[in-house]
Each structure stands twice: as structure tokens, then as C-alpha cells.
Design a protein around this motif. Structure first.
Motif, PDB file in Angstrom:
ATOM      1  N   GLN A  88      -7.148   7.002  -7.529  1.00  9.34           N
ATOM      2  CA  GLN A  88      -6.158   6.060  -8.228  1.00  9.34           C
ATOM      3  C   GLN A  88      -6.073   4.748  -7.234  1.00  9.34           C
ATOM      4  N   LEU A  89      -6.122   5.023  -5.880  1.00  4.62           N
ATOM      5  CA  LEU A  89      -6.246   3.759  -4.947  1.00  4.62           C
ATOM      6  C   LEU A  89      -7.689   2.716  -5.212  1.00  4.62           C
ATOM      7  N   ASP A  90      -8.661   3.294  -5.561  1.00  4.29           N
ATOM      8  CA  ASP A  90      -9.944   2.554  -5.966  1.00  4.29           C
ATOM      9  C   ASP A  90      -9.545   1.821  -7.117  1.00  4.29           C
ATOM     10  N   LYS A  91      -8.959   2.463  -8.112  1.00  7.00           N
ATOM     11  CA  LYS A  91      -8.772   1.834  -9.428  1.00  7.00           C
ATOM     12  C   LYS A  91      -7.871   0.841  -9.310  1.00  7.00           C
ATOM     13  N   THR A  92      -6.867   1.019  -8.418  1.00  4.07           N
ATOM     14  CA  THR A  92      -5.804  -0.033  -8.191  1.00  4.07           C
ATOM     15  C   THR A  92      -6.431  -1.417  -7.443  1.00  4.07           C
ATOM     16  N   TYR A  93      -7.059  -1.230  -6.477  1.00  2.00           N
ATOM     17  CA  TYR A  93      -7.644  -2.438  -5.790  1.00  2.00           C
ATOM     18  C   TYR A  93      -8.845  -2.965  -6.512  1.00  2.00           C
ATOM     19  N   ASN A 131       3.254  10.924  -8.940  1.00  2.00           N
ATOM     20  CA  ASN A 131       2.594  11.393 -10.293  1.00  2.00           C
ATOM     21  C   ASN A 131       1.526  12.634 -10.227  1.00  2.00           C
ATOM     22  N   LEU A 132       1.390  12.917  -9.157  1.00  2.00           N
ATOM     23  CA  LEU A 132       0.638  14.072  -8.836  1.00  2.00           C
ATOM     24  C   LEU A 132       1.285  15.513  -9.295  1.00  2.00           C
ATOM     25  N   PRO A 133       0.579  16.504  -9.965  1.00  2.00           N
ATOM     26  CA  PRO A 133       1.172  17.776 -10.169  1.00  2.00           C
ATOM     27  C   PRO A 133       2.063  18.326  -9.238  1.00  2.00           C
ATOM     28  N   GLU A 134       3.100  19.009  -9.270  1.00  3.85           N
ATOM     29  CA  GLU A 134       4.036  19.464  -8.207  1.00  3.85           C
ATOM     30  C   GLU A 134       3.461  20.098  -7.202  1.00  3.85           C
ATOM     31  N   GLN A 135       2.612  21.155  -7.403  1.00  2.00           N
ATOM     32  CA  GLN A 135       2.251  21.806  -6.295  1.00  2.00           C
ATOM     33  C   GLN A 135       1.149  20.928  -5.537  1.00  2.00           C
ATOM     34  N   GLN A 136       0.274  20.180  -6.143  1.00  2.00           N
ATOM     35  CA  GLN A 136      -0.327  19.109  -5.334  1.00  2.00           C
ATOM     36  C   GLN A 136       0.526  17.998  -4.404  1.00  2.00           C
ATOM     37  N   LEU A 177       1.038  -1.241  -0.075  1.00  2.00           N
ATOM     38  CA  LEU A 177       0.016  -0.101  -0.129  1.00  2.00           C
ATOM     39  C   LEU A 177       0.813   1.326   0.014  1.00  2.00           C
ATOM     40  N   HIS A 178       1.876   1.262   0.761  1.00  2.00           N
ATOM     41  CA  HIS A 178       2.681   2.502   0.920  1.00  2.00           C
ATOM     42  C   HIS A 178       3.683   2.615  -0.377  1.00  2.00           C
ATOM     43  N   THR A 179       3.691   1.640  -1.161  1.00  2.00           N
ATOM     44  CA  THR A 179       4.533   1.796  -2.662  1.00  2.00           C
ATOM     45  C   THR A 179       3.592   2.519  -3.326  1.00  2.00           C
ATOM     46  N   ILE A 180       2.293   1.672  -3.464  1.00  2.00           N
ATOM     47  CA  ILE A 180       1.274   2.204  -4.570  1.00  2.00           C
ATOM     48  C   ILE A 180       0.947   3.728  -4.053  1.00  2.00           C
ATOM     49  N   ILE A 181       0.890   4.172  -2.959  1.00  2.00           N
ATOM     50  CA  ILE A 181       0.521   5.569  -2.535  1.00  2.00           C
ATOM     51  C   ILE A 181       1.804   6.322  -2.927  1.00  2.00           C
ATOM     52  N   LYS A 182       3.070   5.858  -2.659  1.00  2.00           N
ATOM     53  CA  LYS A 182       4.043   6.569  -3.129  1.00  2.00           C
ATOM     54  C   LYS A 182       4.169   6.977  -4.568  1.00  2.00           C
ATOM     55  N   VAL A 214      -7.453  23.947  -1.701  1.00  2.00           N
ATOM     56  CA  VAL A 214      -8.107  23.381  -2.804  1.00  2.00           C
ATOM     57  C   VAL A 214      -7.192  22.311  -3.441  1.00  2.00           C
ATOM     58  N   LEU A 215      -5.626  22.519  -3.390  1.00  2.00           N
ATOM     59  CA  LEU A 215      -4.814  21.793  -4.029  1.00  2.00           C
ATOM     60  C   LEU A 215      -4.837  20.577  -2.946  1.00  2.00           C
ATOM     61  N   LEU A 216      -4.848  20.705  -1.854  1.00  2.00           N
ATOM     62  CA  LEU A 216      -4.951  19.431  -0.861  1.00  2.00           C
ATOM     63  C   LEU A 216      -6.122  18.613  -1.186  1.00  2.00           C
ATOM     64  N   SER A 217      -7.111  19.101  -1.314  1.00  2.00           N
ATOM     65  CA  SER A 217      -8.462  18.395  -1.624  1.00  2.00           C
ATOM     66  C   SER A 217      -8.352  17.753  -2.823  1.00  2.00           C
ATOM     67  N   ARG A 218      -7.830  18.426  -3.941  1.00  2.00           N
ATOM     68  CA  ARG A 218      -7.678  17.723  -5.235  1.00  2.00           C
ATOM     69  C   ARG A 218      -6.772  16.406  -5.227  1.00  2.00           C
ATOM     70  N   ALA A 219      -5.546  16.542  -4.373  1.00  2.00           N
ATOM     71  CA  ALA A 219      -4.589  15.824  -4.307  1.00  2.00           C
ATOM     72  C   ALA A 219      -5.362  14.659  -3.638  1.00  2.00           C
ATOM     73  N   ARG A 220      -5.872  14.734  -2.512  1.00  2.00           N
ATOM     74  CA  ARG A 220      -6.336  13.456  -1.895  1.00  2.00           C
ATOM     75  C   ARG A 220      -7.500  12.733  -2.685  1.00  2.00           C
ATOM     76  N   LYS A 221      -8.425  13.510  -3.462  1.00  2.00           N
ATOM     77  CA  LYS A 221      -9.231  12.776  -4.474  1.00  2.00           C
ATOM     78  C   LYS A 221      -8.775  12.242  -5.337  1.00  2.00           C
ATOM     79  N   LYS A 222      -7.482  12.562  -6.019  1.00  2.00           N
ATOM     80  CA  LYS A 222      -6.848  11.791  -7.022  1.00  2.00           C
ATOM     81  C   LYS A 222      -6.101  10.615  -6.579  1.00  2.00           C
ATOM     82  N   VAL A 223      -5.573  10.903  -5.030  1.00  2.00           N
ATOM     83  CA  VAL A 223      -5.128   9.632  -4.610  1.00  2.00           C
ATOM     84  C   VAL A 223      -6.011   8.450  -4.187  1.00  2.00           C
ATOM     85  N   SER A 224      -7.342   9.043  -3.569  1.00  2.00           N
ATOM     86  CA  SER A 224      -8.524   8.178  -3.342  1.00  2.00           C
ATOM     87  C   SER A 224      -8.980   7.355  -4.719  1.00  2.00           C
TER      88      SER A 224
END
Length: 169
Positions: free
Chosen positions: A159-164, A112-117, A102-107, A147-157
Motif C-alpha cells: 500500500q505504501l508503494d502504491k501510495t508513493y 484497513n487491515l483485517p482485524e487479526q493482522q 507518512l504516519h497518517t498514511i500508515i495509520k 504468518v499474520l504479521l508477515s502478511r500485515a507487513r507485506k500489505k502495508v508495504s
């Protein structure tokens, strides 16, 4: 600015800088050296700092810019210690292997997120900075940081859903 004022207003920020500087430079010894250099740089500019409206923002942005300069000059290999797992006694533990995966996937997702996010999510969720400090360090408005944090968390979520979802079939 007197020595006492400098200690209270500027030097007291050095402990809050350590996670960001350590992450950017890759290890603790480099981070400790960089923080010393940053404090010396700020001490030499103490008369200008005294007039600055947001000293915390100045300290964080100076630290961030100093780290970027070091990385450009020395071409250090960045070692991201923020995702290191605690070494457990049992190597055959299924839960440990799942956590490591899980840590590897999240990393990978965060990288792969945009730099600011990427910077905002790491500073907030891993380093524990407040929104004010993140906004000051990245020279953004607090609302934009949220806003950046919210978008970053949403993208991570997502991507995790897609992966699992993919792994489950």
C-alpha cells in the motif's frame, strides 16, 4: 497460590500489559484502572490460576477480554495514541511534515487491515510484544501469529508503494 507467588507469576506481568490495555482503551488513566481491576479479578481466582499450564497466556487473554468488555459496556471513544507524533519545535520543517504525512498514511493502511493482522502488527511493531505473548493474548498458535504479521507487513508495504508511486506520477 501465595501472595509472593502471585506477585512473581501474575502481578509482574502488569507492566507488559500496559501498552496493549492503553491502546485498546485509549488513554493511560483508563488503562491503569483496568489493570488494577484485572489484577483484582486474577487475585480472586488465584487458586484456579495456580493450576493453569500457561499463566502468561491467561493473564494476557484476561486483560484483552476485560478491555473488550469495558469497550462494549461504556462505548468509549477509542483514541489511538500509538501513532501520535512527538511535537517538534519548528512547524515549518519539511521533514517533520513528511513524517507526519507518512504516519497518517500508515495509520490508515493499518486500520484497513483485517482485524487479526491489525492487532498482531500493532502488538509486535508498536507495543513491542514477543510472539509468545501475542499468541497468548490472541489465543493463536505462534506460527499463525508470525504468518499474520508477515502478511500485515507485506500489505502495508504494498500500500505504501502504491501510495508513493501514485504521488510520484
Amino acid at each position: 497460590m501465595t501472595k509472593t507467588e502471585f506477585k512473581l507469576k501474575v502481578f509482574s506481568q502488569s507492566k507488559r500489559l500496559f501498552p496493549m490495555v492503553s491502546r485498546m482503551l485509549g488513554n493511560s488513566p483508563n488503562a491503569e484502572d483496568a489493570i488494577q481491576e484485572i489484577m483484582i479479578k486474577l487475585w480472586l481466582k488465584r487458586k484456579q490460576i495456580e493450576k493453569h499450564p500457561n499463566i502468561t497466556a491467561l493473564v494476557f487473554s484476561t486483560a484483552r477480554n476485560h478491555c473488550i468488555d469495558i469497550l462494549r459496556k461504556k462505548k468509549l471513544e477509542i483514541y489511538d495514541s500509538s501513532f501520535q507524533l512527538e511535537i517538534l519545535k519548528s512547524e515549518n520543517n519539511l521533514e517533520q511534515l513528511e513524517r507526519k504525512e507518512l504516519h497518517t498514511i500508515i495509520k490508515k493502511i493499518i486500520n484497513n487491515l483485517p482485524e487479526q493482522q491489525k492487532e498482531v502488527i500493532i502488538m509486535r511493531d508498536l507495543d513491542g510484544y514477543e510472539f509468545v505473548e501475542i499468541a497468548a493474548a490472541l489465543q493463536l498458535k505462534i506460527e499463525h501469529t508470525r504468518v499474520l504479521l508477515s502478511r500485515a507487513r507485506k500489505k502495508v508495504s504494498l500500500q505504501l508503494d502504491k501510495t508513493y508511486y501514485y504521488e510520484r506520477g
